[in-house]
Design a protein around this motif. Structure first.
Motif, PDB file in Angstrom:
ATOM      1  N   LEU A 155       0.826  -1.209   0.000  1.00 29.90           N
ATOM      2  CA  LEU A 155       0.000   0.000   0.000  1.00 29.90           C
ATOM      3  C   LEU A 155       0.858   1.256   0.000  1.00 29.90           C
ATOM      4  O   LEU A 155       0.550   2.232  -0.697  1.00 29.90           O
ATOM      5  CB  LEU A 155      -0.927   0.004   1.211  1.00 29.90           C
ATOM      6  CG  LEU A 155      -2.134  -0.931   1.135  1.00 29.90           C
ATOM      7  CD1 LEU A 155      -2.819  -1.014   2.492  1.00 29.90           C
ATOM      8  CD2 LEU A 155      -3.120  -0.471   0.071  1.00 29.90           C
ATOM      9  N   ASN A 156       1.932   1.240   0.768  1.00 30.64           N
ATOM     10  CA  ASN A 156       2.758   2.440   0.859  1.00 30.64           C
ATOM     11  C   ASN A 156       3.601   2.694  -0.377  1.00 30.64           C
ATOM     12  O   ASN A 156       4.249   3.730  -0.490  1.00 30.64           O
ATOM     13  CB  ASN A 156       3.647   2.369   2.106  1.00 30.64           C
ATOM     14  CG  ASN A 156       2.897   2.779   3.361  1.00 30.64           C
ATOM     15  OD1 ASN A 156       1.690   2.979   3.332  1.00 30.64           O
ATOM     16  ND2 ASN A 156       3.606   2.900   4.465  1.00 30.64           N
ATOM     17  N   GLN A 157       3.584   1.770  -1.320  1.00 28.43           N
ATOM     18  CA  GLN A 157       4.265   1.985  -2.600  1.00 28.43           C
ATOM     19  C   GLN A 157       3.349   2.627  -3.635  1.00 28.43           C
ATOM     20  O   GLN A 157       3.808   3.028  -4.709  1.00 28.43           O
ATOM     21  CB  GLN A 157       4.807   0.657  -3.143  1.00 28.43           C
ATOM     22  CG  GLN A 157       5.936   0.084  -2.307  1.00 28.43           C
ATOM     23  CD  GLN A 157       6.398  -1.274  -2.814  1.00 28.43           C
ATOM     24  OE1 GLN A 157       5.779  -1.859  -3.703  1.00 28.43           O
ATOM     25  NE2 GLN A 157       7.466  -1.784  -2.243  1.00 28.43           N
ATOM     26  N   MET A 158       2.051   2.743  -3.301  1.00 27.28           N
ATOM     27  CA  MET A 158       1.095   3.328  -4.241  1.00 27.28           C
ATOM     28  C   MET A 158       1.243   4.843  -4.280  1.00 27.28           C
ATOM     29  O   MET A 158       1.241   5.503  -3.232  1.00 27.28           O
ATOM     30  CB  MET A 158      -0.342   2.981  -3.819  1.00 27.28           C
ATOM     31  CG  MET A 158      -0.723   1.516  -3.928  1.00 27.28           C
ATOM     32  SD  MET A 158      -0.858   0.936  -5.637  1.00 27.28           S
ATOM     33  CE  MET A 158       0.716   0.099  -5.836  1.00 27.28           C
ATOM     34  N   PRO A 159       1.359   5.442  -5.462  1.00 23.10           N
ATOM     35  CA  PRO A 159       1.374   6.908  -5.558  1.00 23.10           C
ATOM     36  C   PRO A 159       0.092   7.500  -4.962  1.00 23.10           C
ATOM     37  O   PRO A 159      -1.009   7.018  -5.241  1.00 23.10           O
ATOM     38  CB  PRO A 159       1.442   7.167  -7.066  1.00 23.10           C
ATOM     39  CG  PRO A 159       2.035   5.920  -7.641  1.00 23.10           C
ATOM     40  CD  PRO A 159       1.528   4.804  -6.784  1.00 23.10           C
TER      41      PRO A 159
END
Length: 260
Positions: free
Chosen positions: A205-209
Motif C-alpha cells: 500500500l505504501n508503494q502506491m502513488p
C-alpha cells in the motif's frame, strides 16, 4: 462516574488507568488519539495534579493536544522531544502477535510517526478489540486529495492480487464532506474482512502513488493492556512473552469525570 459508565467504557477506563501508572516522572510520552486514549490523558492529568508528575506529552492529534492542555499536561512537538520514552495509544484491532489496525479516529499518520519514535509502545484496549485475524475493522489509508480517485483505482487493482476477503473501498466523510486529517488529507477505508498477510499488504500500500500511510501497525507494539468491565486488567508483553493480570478499583474521581 464509574458506576454510570457502560461496560465498554469501564474496560477502557481500567486499561488506561493501568497504562498511566507506567509513566514515570520526567518521561516524554506519546499521547494517542481516540476514546480509550482520552481516558489515558485524563488519568495522566490526574497524576500531574495530585502527585506533581512532571512529563512532556507529544499528542498525535489536535484534539488530544487540546485535552492534554486542559488537564495540565505540558505539550511539546515531536521535533522538540526528539525521541519518546513511551507512547500509549488505543487500537481498532489487535491480533496475538500485537499487530494492529489503527486510524478509526483519523490520526493514523501522526500515530505511526510517534510510535516509531518511541522506545516502548503500549496499546490500551477493551477485550472486544482482540481478533484472530486482522481485517474485520475497515483498514484506513491516508491519501492526498490530489487525484484521490486515481489512488483509489490503483489500490483496487492492488487488492485483486492481495490475500484479503473483501475489496470494497469508501471515502470517509464528515458532515457531508470528505473527512480531512490534521495534515489536510483524505482517508479511504478498505473493507477487507480478512487480511492474510498484514506486513506484505502494508508494504504494498505504501508503494502506491498518492498513499501517505496505512493503518496497519506491524512490529511496533510492545505491550497490550486489555481492560474488562469488572475491573480486571491483563497485560501482555510481546518481547518478554509474559502475561500478567491484576485488578483496578472503579473508584469515583471527580476530576476524571468532569465535563472538560
Amino acid at each position: 462516574m464509574p458506576g454510570e459508565l457502560s461496560p465498554i467504557d469501564k474496560a477502557k477506563f481500567v486499561a488506561a488507568k493501568r497504562a498511566a501508572d507506567m509513566v514515570e516522572d520526567g518521561m516524554r510520552v506519546g499521547l494517542g488519539t481516540g476514546s480509550t486514549a482520552a481516558w489515558l490523558v485524563r488519568h495522566l492529568g490526574d497524576r500531574v495534579r495530585d502527585e506533581g508528575l512532571r512529563i512532556k506529552g507529544v499528542p498525535t492529534s489536535a484534539r488530544t493536544a487540546q485535552l492534554a492542555r486542559q488537564v495540565g499536561i505540558e505539550v511539546i512537538t515531536l521535533d522538540e522531544a526528539g525521541t519518546l520514552n513511551i507512547t500509549i495509544d488505543g487500537a481498532d484491532e489487535f491480533d496475538r502477535d500485537l499487530n494492529l489496525i489503527k486510524g478509526g479516529g483519523g490520526a493514523l499518520l501522526h500515530e505511526k510517526i510517534v510510535a516509531a519514535a518511541s522506545e516502548e509502545v503500549v496499546v490500551i484496549a477493551d477485550a472486544a478489540k482482540e481478533v484472530g485475524t486482522l481485517g474485520a475493522f475497515p483498514l484506513p489509508i491516508e491519501v492526498i486529495p490530489f487525484g484521490w480517485t486515481t489512488t483509489q483505482m490503483l489500490v483496487e487493482e492492488l487488492l485483486v492480487a492481495a490475500d484479503v476477503m473483501g475489496r470494497r473501498i469508501t471515502l470517509r466523510m464528515n458532515a457531508g464532506k470528505p473527512f480531512l486529517t490534521d495534515e489536510g488529507n483524505h482517508i479511504l477505508d478498505l473493507h477487507l474482512s480478512r487480511i492474510g498477510n498484514a506486513r506484505q499488504l502494508a508494504m504494498a500500500l505504501n508503494q502506491m502513488p498518492g498513499v501517505v500511510e496505512n493503518g496497519l501497525f506491524v512490529d511496533l507494539c510492545d505491550k497490550v493492556i486489555i481492560g474488562y468491565s469488572d475491573g480486571r486488567v491483563e497485560t501482555r508483553d510481546i518481547n518478554e512473552g509474559t502475561v500478567s493480570e491484576d485488578r483496578i478499583d472503579l473508584v469515583e474521581n471527580d476530576n476524571l469525570f468532569s465535563d472538560i
